[in-house]
Design a protein around this motif. Sequence first.
Motif, PDB file in Angstrom:
ATOM      1  N   LEU A  19       0.839  -1.209   0.000  1.00 56.40           N
ATOM      2  CA  LEU A  19       0.000   0.000   0.000  1.00 56.40           C
ATOM      3  C   LEU A  19       0.869   1.252   0.000  1.00 56.40           C
ATOM      4  CD1 LEU A  19      -2.905   1.284   0.508  1.00 56.40           C
ATOM      5  CD2 LEU A  19      -2.302   1.191   2.941  1.00 56.40           C
ATOM      6  N   LEU A  20       2.005   1.178   0.719  1.00 55.86           N
ATOM      7  CA  LEU A  20       2.867   2.354   0.870  1.00 55.86           C
ATOM      8  C   LEU A  20       3.970   2.403  -0.187  1.00 55.86           C
ATOM      9  CD1 LEU A  20       3.225   2.418   4.773  1.00 55.86           C
ATOM     10  CD2 LEU A  20       1.685   3.767   3.341  1.00 55.86           C
ATOM     11  N   THR A  21       3.763   1.667  -1.267  1.00 55.42           N
ATOM     12  CA  THR A  21       4.788   1.611  -2.319  1.00 55.42           C
ATOM     13  C   THR A  21       4.149   2.016  -3.638  1.00 55.42           C
ATOM     14  OG1 THR A  21       5.635  -0.326  -1.180  1.00 55.42           O
ATOM     15  CG2 THR A  21       6.539   0.082  -3.350  1.00 55.42           C
ATOM     16  N   GLY A  22       4.982   2.303  -4.613  1.00 54.82           N
ATOM     17  CA  GLY A  22       4.460   2.509  -5.960  1.00 54.82           C
ATOM     18  C   GLY A  22       5.003   1.371  -6.805  1.00 54.82           C
ATOM     19  N   GLY A 120      -7.699   6.098   0.728  1.00 54.49           N
ATOM     20  CA  GLY A 120      -7.471   7.181   1.687  1.00 54.49           C
ATOM     21  C   GLY A 120      -7.628   6.688   3.122  1.00 54.49           C
ATOM     22  N   ARG A 121      -8.659   5.890   3.344  1.00 57.15           N
ATOM     23  CA  ARG A 121      -8.888   5.389   4.710  1.00 57.15           C
ATOM     24  C   ARG A 121      -7.826   4.358   5.113  1.00 57.15           C
ATOM     25  NH1 ARG A 121     -13.494   7.423   2.645  1.00 57.15           N
ATOM     26  NH2 ARG A 121     -14.968   8.326   4.120  1.00 57.15           N
ATOM     27  N   LEU A 122      -7.439   3.521   4.156  1.00 57.58           N
ATOM     28  CA  LEU A 122      -6.388   2.543   4.471  1.00 57.58           C
ATOM     29  C   LEU A 122      -5.082   3.261   4.823  1.00 57.58           C
ATOM     30  CD1 LEU A 122      -7.081  -0.074   1.633  1.00 57.58           C
ATOM     31  CD2 LEU A 122      -7.191  -0.548   4.087  1.00 57.58           C
ATOM     32  N   LEU A 123      -4.774   4.325   4.088  1.00 63.28           N
ATOM     33  CA  LEU A 123      -3.544   5.078   4.368  1.00 63.28           C
ATOM     34  C   LEU A 123      -3.601   5.669   5.770  1.00 63.28           C
ATOM     35  CD1 LEU A 123      -2.688   7.066   1.110  1.00 63.28           C
ATOM     36  CD2 LEU A 123      -1.418   5.160   2.127  1.00 63.28           C
ATOM     37  N   ASP A 124      -4.715   6.282   6.100  1.00 61.10           N
ATOM     38  CA  ASP A 124      -4.860   6.866   7.430  1.00 61.10           C
ATOM     39  C   ASP A 124      -4.619   5.807   8.507  1.00 61.10           C
ATOM     40  OD1 ASP A 124      -5.205   9.494   7.891  1.00 61.10           O
ATOM     41  OD2 ASP A 124      -7.380   9.443   8.104  1.00 61.10           O
ATOM     42  N   TYR A 125      -5.239   4.655   8.290  1.00 63.52           N
ATOM     43  CA  TYR A 125      -5.164   3.551   9.253  1.00 63.52           C
ATOM     44  C   TYR A 125      -3.713   3.114   9.480  1.00 63.52           C
ATOM     45  CZ  TYR A 125      -6.159  -1.273  10.898  1.00 63.52           C
ATOM     46  OH  TYR A 125      -6.211  -2.454  11.604  1.00 63.52           O
ATOM     47  N   VAL A 126      -2.970   2.902   8.394  1.00 63.97           N
ATOM     48  CA  VAL A 126      -1.603   2.380   8.599  1.00 63.97           C
ATOM     49  C   VAL A 126      -0.619   3.499   8.982  1.00 63.97           C
ATOM     50  CG1 VAL A 126      -1.958   0.409   7.068  1.00 63.97           C
ATOM     51  CG2 VAL A 126      -0.861   2.418   6.164  1.00 63.97           C
ATOM     52  N   LEU A 127      -0.833   4.709   8.472  1.00 63.08           N
ATOM     53  CA  LEU A 127       0.120   5.785   8.793  1.00 63.08           C
ATOM     54  C   LEU A 127      -0.001   6.220  10.246  1.00 63.08           C
ATOM     55  CD1 LEU A 127      -0.042   7.897   5.502  1.00 63.08           C
ATOM     56  CD2 LEU A 127       1.824   6.395   6.270  1.00 63.08           C
ATOM     57  N   CYS A 155      -6.863  13.060   5.025  1.00 64.01           N
ATOM     58  CA  CYS A 155      -5.812  12.256   5.675  1.00 64.01           C
ATOM     59  C   CYS A 155      -4.841  13.188   6.388  1.00 64.01           C
ATOM     60  CB  CYS A 155      -5.032  11.425   4.654  1.00 64.01           C
ATOM     61  SG  CYS A 155      -6.000  10.154   3.877  1.00 64.01           S
ATOM     62  N   ARG A 156      -4.523  12.848   7.607  1.00 63.82           N
ATOM     63  CA  ARG A 156      -3.693  13.747   8.409  1.00 63.82           C
ATOM     64  C   ARG A 156      -2.224  13.672   8.019  1.00 63.82           C
ATOM     65  NH1 ARG A 156      -7.765  11.735  11.526  1.00 63.82           N
ATOM     66  NH2 ARG A 156      -6.716   9.749  11.791  1.00 63.82           N
ATOM     67  N   ASN A 157      -1.822  12.592   7.401  1.00 64.08           N
ATOM     68  CA  ASN A 157      -0.385  12.361   7.237  1.00 64.08           C
ATOM     69  C   ASN A 157       0.087  12.338   5.793  1.00 64.08           C
ATOM     70  OD1 ASN A 157       0.029  12.030  10.098  1.00 64.08           O
ATOM     71  ND2 ASN A 157      -1.145  10.136   9.886  1.00 64.08           N
ATOM     72  N   VAL A 158      -0.610  13.026   4.915  1.00 64.86           N
ATOM     73  CA  VAL A 158      -0.177  13.030   3.511  1.00 64.86           C
ATOM     74  C   VAL A 158      -0.125  14.445   2.935  1.00 64.86           C
ATOM     75  CG1 VAL A 158      -1.300  10.787   3.127  1.00 64.86           C
ATOM     76  CG2 VAL A 158      -2.435  12.838   2.343  1.00 64.86           C
ATOM     77  N   ASP A 159       0.851  14.647   2.053  1.00 61.56           N
ATOM     78  CA  ASP A 159       0.818  15.768   1.114  1.00 61.56           C
ATOM     79  C   ASP A 159       0.569  15.139  -0.247  1.00 61.56           C
ATOM     80  OD1 ASP A 159       1.616  18.382   2.441  1.00 61.56           O
ATOM     81  OD2 ASP A 159       3.134  16.987   3.215  1.00 61.56           O
ATOM     82  N   ILE A 160      -0.311  15.739  -1.027  1.00 58.43           N
ATOM     83  CA  ILE A 160      -0.669  15.100  -2.298  1.00 58.43           C
ATOM     84  C   ILE A 160      -0.354  16.022  -3.477  1.00 58.43           C
ATOM     85  CG2 ILE A 160      -3.134  15.691  -1.883  1.00 58.43           C
ATOM     86  CD1 ILE A 160      -3.759  13.175  -3.634  1.00 58.43           C
ATOM     87  N   PHE A 161       0.350  15.452  -4.462  1.00 57.92           N
ATOM     88  CA  PHE A 161       0.736  16.182  -5.675  1.00 57.92           C
ATOM     89  C   PHE A 161       0.185  15.421  -6.881  1.00 57.92           C
ATOM     90  CE2 PHE A 161       3.678  17.272  -2.382  1.00 57.92           C
ATOM     91  CZ  PHE A 161       3.933  18.627  -2.579  1.00 57.92           C
ATOM     92  N   ILE A 162      -0.683  16.088  -7.630  1.00 59.34           N
ATOM     93  CA  ILE A 162      -1.298  15.442  -8.793  1.00 59.34           C
ATOM     94  C   ILE A 162      -0.879  16.180 -10.061  1.00 59.34           C
ATOM     95  CG2 ILE A 162      -3.486  14.928  -9.959  1.00 59.34           C
ATOM     96  CD1 ILE A 162      -2.993  13.112  -7.552  1.00 59.34           C
ATOM     97  N   LEU A 163      -0.340  15.414 -11.008  1.00 60.47           N
ATOM     98  CA  LEU A 163       0.109  15.976 -12.282  1.00 60.47           C
ATOM     99  C   LEU A 163      -0.940  15.690 -13.355  1.00 60.47           C
ATOM    100  CD1 LEU A 163       2.722  15.573 -10.552  1.00 60.47           C
ATOM    101  CD2 LEU A 163       3.880  14.864 -12.650  1.00 60.47           C
ATOM    102  N   HIS A 164      -1.453  16.737 -13.985  1.00 62.15           N
ATOM    103  CA  HIS A 164      -2.369  16.484 -15.111  1.00 62.15           C
ATOM    104  C   HIS A 164      -1.843  17.202 -16.359  1.00 62.15           C
ATOM    105  CE1 HIS A 164      -4.257  20.405 -13.852  1.00 62.15           C
ATOM    106  NE2 HIS A 164      -4.452  20.531 -15.154  1.00 62.15           N
ATOM    107  N   PRO A 165      -2.187  16.716 -17.553  1.00 64.40           N
ATOM    108  CA  PRO A 165      -1.697  17.369 -18.769  1.00 64.40           C
ATOM    109  C   PRO A 165      -2.432  18.693 -18.994  1.00 64.40           C
ATOM    110  CG  PRO A 165      -3.067  15.468 -19.336  1.00 64.40           C
ATOM    111  CD  PRO A 165      -2.978  15.495 -17.847  1.00 64.40           C
ATOM    112  N   HIS A 166      -1.661  19.770 -19.051  1.00 64.26           N
ATOM    113  CA  HIS A 166      -2.226  21.124 -19.119  1.00 64.26           C
ATOM    114  C   HIS A 166      -3.136  21.263 -20.352  1.00 64.26           C
ATOM    115  CE1 HIS A 166      -2.643  25.276 -18.336  1.00 64.26           C
ATOM    116  NE2 HIS A 166      -1.753  25.726 -19.203  1.00 64.26           N
ATOM    117  N   GLY A 167      -4.389  21.667 -20.112  1.00 67.05           N
ATOM    118  CA  GLY A 167      -5.322  21.922 -21.220  1.00 67.05           C
ATOM    119  C   GLY A 167      -5.874  20.659 -21.874  1.00 67.05           C
TER     120      GLY A 167
END
Length: 467
Positions: A19-22, A120-127, A155-167
């Motif tokens: 879960l905590l890996t990519g 999101g809930r699983l992340l909160d639970y394990v973090l 989620c209290r313990n995440v910063d989230i960065f989302i990349l989308h294709p501009h336009g």
Amino acid sequence: MKYISTRGNAPELTFEEVLLTGLAADGGLYVPKEVPTFSAEEIASWRDLPYTELAHKVLYPFVEGCVDSAALKTMLDEVYSGFGHKAVAPLQQIDHNEYVLELFQGPTLAFKDFALQLLGRLLDYVLERRHEKVVIMGATSGDTGSAAIEGTKACRNVDIFILHPHGKVSDVQRRQMTTVVGDNIHNIAIEGNFDDAQDMVKASFGDQSFLRGERKLVAVNSINWARIMAQIVYYFYSALNLGAPERAVAYSVPTGNFGDIFAGYMAKKMGLPIEQLIIATNSNDVLHRFMSKNQYEVRPLKHTITPSMDIAVSSNFERLLFDLYDHDGPALAELMARMNAKQDIVTLDEDKLAKARELFDSQAVDENETIATMQQVYDETGYLLDPHTAVGVKAARDCRRNQQIPMITLGTAHPVKFEEAVKRAGFDVPALPHHLADLMEREEKLDVLPAELATVQGFIAEKTFHD
Ligand SMILES: Cc1ncc(COP(=O)(O)O)c(C=O)c1O
Ligand SMILES: N[C@@H](CCOP(=O)(O)O)C(=O)O
């Protein structure tokens, strides 16, 4: 349950670690070491279960040992009680023995909510348990981004960065991401396409030094096994509703990153009688060309009226190839190196291709056919398809092997998200649902960045450590 890498050269992990890996350390994707299977009697006994209870039956074996059974139940109750239809994933009949499975009843109106609300809930639970903070980095062609933000914003313990294709995402899709307020939410519009964004995400998982060893990177794309896992449930749910396991069913799946259809393939391996699985692509058709001609060749990405499926490299195809290669990690690593080089046309041995063709049919659907299908289904039934779902319906109708077997197309998004296609098909765009009624007036926040890895990583490091 243990998880192994498709390339055979990374440590086995538990569910929590996966879960905590990519990506795995060897560049592969994690898959369960052994797939849980259910007998026909057991599956039949679930017929009358509500969605959340069925989800618990299907998902618990994947998380056992890491997530407590009662905690999983609480999470599932919370997630699916927030959906806009009591059935969670209702079936809509569009012809004799032909259905659309509405997977857009969640908060962001696309199938991604099924997994990302849970993730999101699983992340909160394990973090919370590990006292750790993480950085989420995800690439989106429109839908994963908003669902990931919606699923993890609390989620209290995440910063989230989302990349989308501009336009290159629809206005509704962009606003669903850029109007969510929170210091830990960052939308990056990349001057490039989805594949540039996905490549940067994968490269960042490969070398996380820009996070100075202080934070781990977590994936919200379907390279994260938890995404696939949660998407398996609605195959069981819809099949049971139409008479499985006594009766077989067939699915047509609008496909981009091969995650949703891989979940269907998993459901089949787990014991669900799925007679046919159709890979339905738009004109970014690398998978259809491979299936029909045995030529895997990545071509430049085309921008279409089905933007969420504008994907040239289908990440999860590797998970299928792992099975076709009988779990031979080193052989797969060599094949993936050739496929990812994007220079040559790669072909598979005939026996492996034959196996793939036994498991899947495929079809590419162009824009005119997509629009015509939206019009045809509306004329016949008064039901407005979103364009991605229309790609699936067209492929279902063209590739269907057996009219006696119910054909279910996954309804992957709500048409309100895709104004351009809806208008081109000659329809009024439906009203946004109540919770999004003022979406077009909300203030947006995003940063436009060049498609350069160092710039994007520098931005993430700066926001993570200085805000
Ligand atoms: C609306 C919609 N349909 C279909 C797809 C394709 O799904 P997958 O990438 O899992 O193949 C996506 C994006 O993933 C999507 O957002
Ligand atoms: N279609 C997706 C693209 C990312 O796919 P994912 O399922 O791997 O997250 C999107 O809409 O963002």
